[in-house]
Design a protein around this motif. Structure first.
Motif, PDB file in Angstrom:
ATOM      1  N   ARG A  24      -7.693  -4.840   2.150  1.00 32.53           N
ATOM      2  CA  ARG A  24      -8.152  -4.990   3.538  1.00 32.53           C
ATOM      3  C   ARG A  24      -9.609  -5.408   3.615  1.00 32.53           C
ATOM      4  NH1 ARG A  24      -5.760   0.729   4.945  1.00 32.53           N
ATOM      5  NH2 ARG A  24      -6.697   0.957   2.926  1.00 32.53           N
ATOM      6  N   ARG A  72       1.327  -2.430   7.025  1.00 34.70           N
ATOM      7  CA  ARG A  72       1.431  -2.736   5.596  1.00 34.70           C
ATOM      8  C   ARG A  72       0.011  -3.048   5.147  1.00 34.70           C
ATOM      9  NH1 ARG A  72       6.838  -4.205   4.095  1.00 34.70           N
ATOM     10  NH2 ARG A  72       6.085  -3.800   2.003  1.00 34.70           N
ATOM     11  N   GLY A 118      -1.638  -3.817   2.547  1.00 29.65           N
ATOM     12  CA  GLY A 118      -1.969  -4.901   1.634  1.00 29.65           C
ATOM     13  C   GLY A 118      -1.781  -6.282   2.222  1.00 29.65           C
ATOM     14  N   LEU A 119      -1.415  -6.357   3.499  1.00 28.26           N
ATOM     15  CA  LEU A 119      -1.151  -7.653   4.125  1.00 28.26           C
ATOM     16  C   LEU A 119      -2.379  -8.149   4.870  1.00 28.26           C
ATOM     17  CD1 LEU A 119       2.460  -7.078   5.457  1.00 28.26           C
ATOM     18  CD2 LEU A 119       1.726  -8.170   3.328  1.00 28.26           C
ATOM     19  N   VAL A 122       2.117  -6.013  -1.259  1.00 26.97           N
ATOM     20  CA  VAL A 122       2.509  -4.635  -0.944  1.00 26.97           C
ATOM     21  C   VAL A 122       3.210  -4.094  -2.182  1.00 26.97           C
ATOM     22  CG1 VAL A 122       2.697  -5.050   1.539  1.00 26.97           C
ATOM     23  CG2 VAL A 122       4.693  -5.394   0.097  1.00 26.97           C
ATOM     24  N   ASP A 182       6.548  -2.193  -3.718  1.00 27.00           N
ATOM     25  CA  ASP A 182       7.934  -1.869  -3.390  1.00 27.00           C
ATOM     26  C   ASP A 182       8.254  -0.433  -3.798  1.00 27.00           C
ATOM     27  OD1 ASP A 182       8.452  -1.873  -6.142  1.00 27.00           O
ATOM     28  OD2 ASP A 182       9.631  -3.713  -6.101  1.00 27.00           O
ATOM     29  N   ASP A 197       7.105   0.725  -7.089  1.00 29.10           N
ATOM     30  CA  ASP A 197       5.661   0.586  -7.275  1.00 29.10           C
ATOM     31  C   ASP A 197       5.279  -0.740  -7.934  1.00 29.10           C
ATOM     32  OD1 ASP A 197       3.268   1.766  -6.519  1.00 29.10           O
ATOM     33  OD2 ASP A 197       2.872   2.482  -8.549  1.00 29.10           O
ATOM     34  N   PRO A 206       3.948  -4.603  -7.554  1.00 27.23           N
ATOM     35  CA  PRO A 206       3.225  -5.418  -6.578  1.00 27.23           C
ATOM     36  C   PRO A 206       4.121  -6.565  -6.110  1.00 27.23           C
ATOM     37  CG  PRO A 206       2.419  -5.869  -8.784  1.00 27.23           C
ATOM     38  CD  PRO A 206       3.423  -4.755  -8.914  1.00 27.23           C
ATOM     39  N   GLU A 207       4.311  -6.633  -4.815  1.00 26.57           N
ATOM     40  CA  GLU A 207       5.245  -7.609  -4.254  1.00 26.57           C
ATOM     41  C   GLU A 207       4.518  -8.530  -3.278  1.00 26.57           C
ATOM     42  OE1 GLU A 207       9.438  -7.742  -1.753  1.00 26.57           O
ATOM     43  OE2 GLU A 207       8.851  -5.876  -2.733  1.00 26.57           O
TER      44      GLU A 207
END
Length: 175
Positions: free
Chosen positions: A6, A68, A70-71, A89, A91, A94, A96-97
């Motif tokens: 962020r 979310r 991480g967005l 984000v 999943d 755990d 990273p997606e």
């Protein structure tokens, strides 16, 4: 990740990816209204009209299930118009997606690929060289964007329901 996503601002030739702001809620709400009818109900506007713009603004401000962290918000550099989100984000396993969603009005212009490339580079620099992404089998546009970004379908079905099959893709280090 080694740093809070962020706090990150990424720029590309045509885009700025920045931290979400409350004023982005209207566009994020529009994304909810535009979702394909095959998307599971918990990811669409419900019968009572939720999430509302206010619900989404609250989630950006303080965090609830719609947020979310991480967005990043995707903004057109030329006009400062918010067109969607892209980021990383984690999943249920755990991993990273990579996740992205853009307004239908800006589809087929390469923005998802451009935003995705910036996020992939940032994730690699933050210590996440391997990324995953899940995608509905019927979502051909997102599957093409992921392929352009170097993701390969693994043959693993993450979820199967009346809404289709959610496929797992992976982008290996060095891709």
């Amino acid at each position: 990740m080694s740093e809070d996503p962020r706090a990150t601002t990424l720029t590309t030739e045509r885009l700025i990816l920045r931290a979400q702001q409350e004023r982005d809620a209207e566009v994020f709400h529009q994304l909810w209204t535009e979702r394909d009818e095959r998307v599971p109900p918990h990811r669409r506007i419900d019968a009572e009209g939720h999430p509302t713009v206010a619900d989404i603004a609250d989630s950006i401000r303080g965090g609830d299930s719609h947020a979310r962290p991480g967005l990043l918000t995707v903004v057109l550099r030329e006009s400062d118009a918010v067109i969607g989100y892209c980021g990383v984000v984690f999943d249920d396993d755990d991993r990273p997606e990579l996740a992205f969603e853009l307004l239908s009005a800006v589809h087929n212009r390469g923005y998802a690929t451009e935003a995705g490339r910036a996020v992939i580079a940032w994730a690699r620099d933050a210590g996440y060289p391997r990324l995953w992404a899940s995608v509905w089998d019927w979502n051909l546009a997102s599957r093409r964007a992921l392929e352009k970004l170097g993701f390969a379908e693994t043959g693993t079905i993450v979820k199967e329901s009346a809404h289709g099959r959610s496929l797992l893709t992976v982008r290996e280090p060095g891709d």
